[in-house]
Design a protein around this motif. Structure first.
Motif, mmCIF file in Angstrom:
data_model
loop_
_atom_site.group_PDB
_atom_site.id
_atom_site.type_symbol
_atom_site.label_atom_id
_atom_site.label_comp_id
_atom_site.label_asym_id
_atom_site.label_seq_id
_atom_site.Cartn_x
_atom_site.Cartn_y
_atom_site.Cartn_z
ATOM 1 N N ASN A 158 0.822 -1.210 0.000
ATOM 2 C CA ASN A 158 0.000 0.000 0.000
ATOM 3 C C ASN A 158 0.853 1.256 0.000
ATOM 4 N N GLY A 159 2.072 1.145 -0.529
ATOM 5 C CA GLY A 159 2.959 2.301 -0.578
ATOM 6 C C GLY A 159 4.394 1.889 -0.378
ATOM 7 N N ALA A 160 5.286 2.871 -0.433
ATOM 8 C CA ALA A 160 6.718 2.625 -0.279
ATOM 9 C C ALA A 160 7.070 2.554 1.199
ATOM 10 N N THR A 161 6.724 1.428 1.812
ATOM 11 C CA THR A 161 6.963 1.227 3.240
ATOM 12 C C THR A 161 7.966 0.096 3.430
ATOM 13 N N GLY A 162 9.226 0.449 3.603
ATOM 14 C CA GLY A 162 10.277 -0.551 3.758
ATOM 15 C C GLY A 162 10.289 -1.155 5.147
ATOM 16 N N SER A 163 10.672 -2.407 5.226
ATOM 17 C CA SER A 163 10.678 -3.128 6.498
ATOM 18 C C SER A 163 11.951 -3.937 6.658
ATOM 19 N N GLN A 164 12.370 -4.106 7.905
ATOM 20 C CA GLN A 164 13.522 -4.958 8.218
ATOM 21 C C GLN A 164 13.102 -6.404 8.504
ATOM 22 N N ASP A 182 14.450 -4.833 0.882
ATOM 23 C CA ASP A 182 13.002 -4.941 0.707
ATOM 24 C C ASP A 182 12.662 -4.548 -0.732
ATOM 25 N N THR A 183 12.622 -5.542 -1.602
ATOM 26 C CA THR A 183 12.453 -5.267 -3.038
ATOM 27 C C THR A 183 11.099 -4.641 -3.359
ATOM 28 N N ALA A 187 10.452 -1.047 -5.247
ATOM 29 C CA ALA A 187 9.657 -0.959 -6.476
ATOM 30 C C ALA A 187 8.646 0.180 -6.361
ATOM 31 N N PHE A 188 8.029 0.311 -5.189
ATOM 32 C CA PHE A 188 7.065 1.388 -4.965
ATOM 33 C C PHE A 188 7.767 2.746 -4.933
#
Length: 206
Positions: A158-164, A182-183, A187-188
């Protein structure tokens, strides 16, 4: 066409900056001039609530926010980035948001500019969407036009929300990764850069 990215992370040059840079690189490939500002490298004080900005679009404080305001005035698009801190933006980003009050109260200086945002967090589904929502609301208050990117293909986020967060091992323990790995988030972020450049171009050419 100029797109400005503002990083609210306390750790300059890390995961949130990488997401912002990915968006800027794609915007640059579409012909935009780009710039990344790290709030961690600026001296920006708290809004004092003096209400002087109710009469004119200036602030009684004088610090590094002065130069950043000028950058925002000339930018066609602004991307905000913040890590998730208790389902909210970082303290640096919130201080920055508060200090933009003079741009809104007497004159809506940012009205009609294009906005976008990225966020990072430790775990999935643990506050990133709320963090994005705070930045989304910032753009709404300033009457900016917000881009919500969606890469081609099936919906993956739901958006460009990167996670570890990288999943669990066989014992159920959390496995970690760099945000840079976080590919989906990247992409977002890249789509955000393309979409922002395209919208700015449409607005400029009108």
């Amino acid at each position: 066409m100029h797109i400005l990215a503002i990083n609210g992370s306390h750790r300059a040059g890390k995961g949130t900056a990488a997401l912002l840079q990915a968006a800027l690189e794609q915007a640059a490939a579409c012909g935009a001039e780009t710039e990344l500002v790290e709030l961690a490298r600026l001296d920006i004080g708290y809004c004092a609530g003096c209400n002087a900005c109710l009469a004119k679009p200036t602030c009684t404080l004088s610090d590094d926010m002065d130069g950043l305001v000028e950058k925002m005035r000339v930018a066609d698009g602004i991307i905000l980035g913040s890590p998730d801190y208790f389902a909210n933006v970082s303290a640096r980003m919130k201080t920055f948001i508060d200090r933009t009050r003079p741009l809104h109260m007497a004159e809506n200086v940012l009205k009609g500019k294009v906005g976008g945002m990225v966020s990072t967090s430790g775990l999935d589904n643990c506050g990133a969407e709320e963090t994005m929502g705070v930045m989304d609301r910032f753009f709404a208050v300033h009457e900016m036009l917000v881009v919500h990117p969606r890469p081609a293909g099936p919906v993956l986020a739901n958006g460009a929300t990167g996670s570890q967060f990288a999943g669990f091992d066989e014992r159920g323990r959390v496995q970690w990764r760099r945000v840079e790995d976080d590919t989906t988030a990247f992409a977002f972020a890249r789509q955000l850069g393309v979409d922002m450049a395209e919208l700015v171009r449409r607005l400029v050419e009108k």
